[in-house]
Scaffold this motif. Structure first.
Motif, mmCIF file in Angstrom:
data_model
loop_
_atom_site.group_PDB
_atom_site.id
_atom_site.type_symbol
_atom_site.label_atom_id
_atom_site.label_comp_id
_atom_site.label_asym_id
_atom_site.label_seq_id
_atom_site.Cartn_x
_atom_site.Cartn_y
_atom_site.Cartn_z
ATOM 1 N N GLY A 328 0.708 -1.200 0.000
ATOM 2 C CA GLY A 328 0.000 0.000 0.000
ATOM 3 C C GLY A 328 0.772 1.308 0.000
ATOM 4 O O GLY A 328 0.146 2.353 0.036
ATOM 5 N N ALA A 329 2.160 1.311 -0.018
ATOM 6 C CA ALA A 329 2.835 2.583 -0.274
ATOM 7 C C ALA A 329 2.578 2.968 -1.718
ATOM 8 O O ALA A 329 2.436 4.147 -2.044
ATOM 9 N N GLY A 330 2.525 1.972 -2.582
ATOM 10 C CA GLY A 330 2.104 2.193 -3.960
ATOM 11 C C GLY A 330 0.602 2.405 -3.976
ATOM 12 O O GLY A 330 -0.125 1.821 -3.166
ATOM 13 N N VAL A 331 0.137 3.234 -4.890
ATOM 14 C CA VAL A 331 -1.257 3.675 -4.782
ATOM 15 C C VAL A 331 -2.210 2.957 -5.724
ATOM 16 O O VAL A 331 -3.385 3.307 -5.787
ATOM 17 N N SER A 332 -1.741 1.955 -6.451
ATOM 18 C CA SER A 332 -2.646 1.285 -7.388
ATOM 19 C C SER A 332 -2.235 -0.161 -7.609
ATOM 20 O O SER A 332 -1.043 -0.477 -7.664
ATOM 21 N N PHE A 333 -3.239 -1.024 -7.766
ATOM 22 C CA PHE A 333 -2.988 -2.408 -8.184
ATOM 23 C C PHE A 333 -2.704 -2.491 -9.679
ATOM 24 O O PHE A 333 -2.289 -3.534 -10.173
ATOM 25 N N SER A 334 -3.022 -1.417 -10.386
ATOM 26 C CA SER A 334 -3.003 -1.486 -11.848
ATOM 27 C C SER A 334 -1.579 -1.433 -12.377
ATOM 28 O O SER A 334 -0.808 -0.515 -12.056
ATOM 29 N N MET A 335 -1.234 -2.378 -13.238
ATOM 30 C CA MET A 335 0.086 -2.309 -13.871
ATOM 31 C C MET A 335 0.107 -1.231 -14.954
ATOM 32 O O MET A 335 1.179 -0.807 -15.367
ATOM 33 N N PHE A 336 -1.060 -0.768 -15.397
ATOM 34 C CA PHE A 336 -1.055 0.410 -16.282
ATOM 35 C C PHE A 336 -0.556 1.628 -15.496
ATOM 36 O O PHE A 336 0.297 2.374 -15.956
ATOM 37 N N ALA A 337 -1.121 1.826 -14.301
ATOM 38 C CA ALA A 337 -0.681 2.953 -13.463
ATOM 39 C C ALA A 337 0.806 2.824 -13.150
ATOM 40 O O ALA A 337 1.543 3.820 -13.133
ATOM 41 N N THR A 338 1.248 1.595 -12.911
ATOM 42 C CA THR A 338 2.654 1.359 -12.568
ATOM 43 C C THR A 338 3.551 1.652 -13.769
ATOM 44 O O THR A 338 4.602 2.293 -13.637
ATOM 45 N N MET A 339 3.123 1.200 -14.953
ATOM 46 C CA MET A 339 3.933 1.458 -16.162
ATOM 47 C C MET A 339 3.954 2.952 -16.482
ATOM 48 O O MET A 339 4.978 3.489 -16.892
ATOM 49 N N ARG A 340 2.817 3.596 -16.288
ATOM 50 C CA ARG A 340 2.785 5.047 -16.529
ATOM 51 C C ARG A 340 3.757 5.768 -15.591
ATOM 52 O O ARG A 340 4.519 6.642 -16.009
ATOM 53 N N ALA A 341 3.734 5.373 -14.325
ATOM 54 C CA ALA A 341 4.645 6.003 -13.357
ATOM 55 C C ALA A 341 6.106 5.678 -13.697
ATOM 56 O O ALA A 341 6.991 6.507 -13.476
ATOM 57 N N ALA A 342 6.346 4.492 -14.241
ATOM 58 C CA ALA A 342 7.715 4.138 -14.650
ATOM 59 C C ALA A 342 8.142 5.013 -15.829
ATOM 60 O O ALA A 342 9.293 5.458 -15.905
ATOM 61 N N TYR A 343 7.202 5.257 -16.726
ATOM 62 C CA TYR A 343 7.490 6.149 -17.861
ATOM 63 C C TYR A 343 7.829 7.553 -17.339
ATOM 64 O O TYR A 343 8.795 8.177 -17.762
ATOM 65 N N GLU A 344 7.016 8.024 -16.395
ATOM 66 C CA GLU A 344 7.233 9.367 -15.846
ATOM 67 C C GLU A 344 8.570 9.445 -15.095
ATOM 68 O O GLU A 344 9.297 10.441 -15.221
ATOM 69 N N ALA A 345 8.885 8.394 -14.334
ATOM 70 C CA ALA A 345 10.176 8.379 -13.612
ATOM 71 C C ALA A 345 11.324 8.449 -14.619
ATOM 72 O O ALA A 345 12.306 9.186 -14.414
ATOM 73 N N ALA A 346 11.199 7.708 -15.706
ATOM 74 C CA ALA A 346 12.250 7.730 -16.743
ATOM 75 C C ALA A 346 12.363 9.128 -17.351
ATOM 76 O O ALA A 346 13.466 9.631 -17.591
ATOM 77 N N ARG A 347 11.223 9.780 -17.573
ATOM 78 C CA ARG A 347 11.239 11.142 -18.140
ATOM 79 C C ARG A 347 11.966 12.125 -17.227
ATOM 80 O O ARG A 347 12.630 13.036 -17.700
ATOM 81 N N PHE A 348 11.821 11.950 -15.918
ATOM 82 C CA PHE A 348 12.546 12.838 -14.997
ATOM 83 C C PHE A 348 14.058 12.701 -15.181
ATOM 84 O O PHE A 348 14.809 13.590 -14.795
ATOM 85 N N HIS A 349 14.479 11.572 -15.758
ATOM 86 C CA HIS A 349 15.909 11.396 -16.061
ATOM 87 C C HIS A 349 16.142 11.547 -17.564
ATOM 88 O O HIS A 349 17.136 11.044 -18.091
ATOM 89 N N SER A 350 15.197 12.213 -18.246
ATOM 90 C CA SER A 350 15.311 12.560 -19.673
ATOM 91 C C SER A 350 15.309 11.349 -20.608
ATOM 92 O O SER A 350 15.813 11.425 -21.724
ATOM 93 N N VAL A 351 14.768 10.239 -20.144
ATOM 94 C CA VAL A 351 14.760 9.017 -20.957
ATOM 95 C C VAL A 351 13.332 8.712 -21.386
ATOM 96 O O VAL A 351 12.381 9.015 -20.663
ATOM 97 N N VAL A 352 13.181 8.131 -22.571
ATOM 98 C CA VAL A 352 11.861 7.691 -23.045
ATOM 99 C C VAL A 352 11.782 6.176 -22.884
ATOM 100 O O VAL A 352 12.569 5.445 -23.490
ATOM 101 N N LEU A 353 10.859 5.724 -22.058
ATOM 102 C CA LEU A 353 10.652 4.284 -21.885
ATOM 103 C C LEU A 353 9.716 3.813 -22.991
ATOM 104 O O LEU A 353 8.600 4.327 -23.131
#
Ligand code: GUN
Ligand code: ZN
Length: 442
Positions: A328-353
């Motif tokens: 529950g520190a993570g806010v969603s069961f959805s792997m779509f939400a998780t993949m989106r957040a992974a994409y956003e985390a990568a963008r903060f490091h200037s990378v495109v996932l």
């Protein structure tokens, strides 16, 4: 929940991986068919091919025609906590505050069998609703919480790894065990559950701040005695945690070295978070064959830091990074939400996932991290029939976006950024349908 299973066919668009997109590139890693089909029998995938060929070779087999929906392997969540369901989305000043204010009080209730059973059932139903067919799950310090979880998983014939959380230091509210009880109870649970049906055991020291050296050593010995089980723990989630670990273990050069020195590293080890690592630590993890579980919704929500996938892979190109909800520190069961957040985390490091990379992390990488990639994480003959069927136009906005998509990868990208559980049209576990979205539920 097991049903009698003769041979049947799923028809739709199909997506499988023939390689790792980080290594061979997305185009060469993905095996996509616009009109494909999957043959399932006895809980296993028998064949994946063009629909015309499959239908010719399997006359008379019942066909579930999913039209232009996408059939792929079920999602694998490499790090999550079933007892933390009820504290999802609880605000805090960060990890230690969150553990004390929300997590420990919530987990202290799991000595009650009724609480554990209710949560285990709800958790697994949420997994299926979100197309998650396997997860590596933290229970609580109570053996009872593990028993209830594996009983619920067994009723559903689903492949789950789980373990008793071990914690003998800095613990409150009756949540402390000892080095000896952690060893004894974990061992008894391994003997009872590991390899029983589809269940897998994971030795689970919570993290270095809540386990004494004696407990870490005992769990290292236990793993040596039972090398086929998994080992899961948290590593370098926040900077403050790293500093405290080095204070508590002053003879070590790094946080990872603490686990390593107690025999808690190597293939089958899954380290949650692993944000604030040195390149030496990244290389040591990769060399040992251990995996990282990247938990991006949790990291953003808690303010723990932004995992740098590119820097991690740059330091250690072979490193295995799987994806995880960390509910529950993570806010969603959805792997779509998780993949989106992974994409956003990568963008903060200037990378495109790339969407193929995100989907590979959410399926094949999780299976590899759990040492189950010979059975799970992909759509291929011989694999267990743990399958998800995705509606690629699950709401009017996504439908409009998909209508003008450049190509199939762009369609996938739109899902990763915009979809939620409404995109899960059906979830199959060992060939049995365990969730189906009806018109009324969309
Ligand atoms: N570190 C130690 N325990 C936990 C936990 O339950 N959740 C997270 N996110 N980090 C932890
Ligand atoms: Zn966690």
């Amino acid at each position: 929940m097991k049903q009698d299973q003769g041979r049947f066919v799923l028809r739709g668009q199909t997506l499988a991986f023939s390689g790792n997109p980080f290594e061979v590139g997305a185009e060469d890693a993905v095996d996509y068919r616009q009109d494909g089909a999957v043959v399932v029998e006895g809980g296993r995938i028998i064949a994946v091919d063009a629909a015309t060929d499959i239908l010719k070779q399997n006359p008379g087999a019942p066909v579930a025609n999913y039209g232009d929906a996408l059939i792929m392997a079920g999602f694998i969540d490499a790090h999550t906590h079933y007892p933390q369901l009820d504290i999802i989305g609880s605000s805090s000043q960060g990890l230690v505050d969150w553990l004390q204010k929300h997590t420990f009080p919530c987990e202290s209730q799991f000595d009650d069998q009724a609480v554990a059973e209710n949560s285990a059932d709800f958790f697994l139903d949420q997994c299926f609703l979100n197309g998650v067919t396997t997860a590596s799950v933290y229970c609580t310090v109570h053996s009872q919480s593990v028993e209830s979880f594996f009983e619920a998983a067994t009723r559903r014939n689903v492949c789950m790894a789980a373990g008793k959380v071990c914690m003998d230091t800095n613990s409150s509210l009756g949540l402390a065990d000892t080095a000896q009880t952690a060893y004894d109870q974990s061992k008894a649970l391994i003997e009872r559950w590991h390899g029983e049906g589809r269940n897998r055991y994971a030795i689970t020291p919570r993290f270095a701040l809540t386990s004494s050296p004696a407990q870490l050593a005992a769990l290292g010995s236990l793993w040596r005695e039972h090398p086929t089980v998994l080992m899961q723990t948290h590593l370098s989630e926040t900077k403050d945690e790293v500093a405290r670990v080095l204070e508590q273990h002053p003879t070590y050069d790094s946080y990872y070295q603490v686990y390593q020195s107690f025999g808690l590293a190597g293939e089958g080890a899954i380290f949650g978070h692993a944000i604030h690592l040195s390149d030496d630590e990244r290389r040591a993890i990769a060399e040992s064959g251990a995996a990282i579980a990247h938990c991006p919704t949790s990291n953003a929500f808690m303010g723990s830091g932004i995992f740098d996938l590119d820097a991690t892979r740059h330091a250690a190109p072979e490193i295995l990074v799987s994806l995880a909800s960390d509910v529950g520190a993570g806010v969603s069961f959805s792997m779509f939400a998780t993949m989106r957040a992974a994409y956003e985390a990568a963008r903060f490091h200037s990378v495109v996932l790339h969407p193929a990379e995100a989907l590979w992390m959410a399926t094949c990488a999780g299976a590899k991290a759990m040492r189950l990639d010979d059975r799970l994480g992909n759509l291929a003959p011989g694999m267990d029939a743990d399958i998800v069927v995705l509606n690629l136009k699950s709401n009017p906005l996504i439908a409009r976006r998909v209508a003008r998509a450049e190509d199939f990868f762009d369609v996938l990208f739109a899902q990763i950024i915009m979809a939620d559980e409404r995109a899960i049209k059906a979830t199959y576990v060992a060939g049995n349908i365990v969730h189906q979205r009806t018109q009324a539920s969309t």
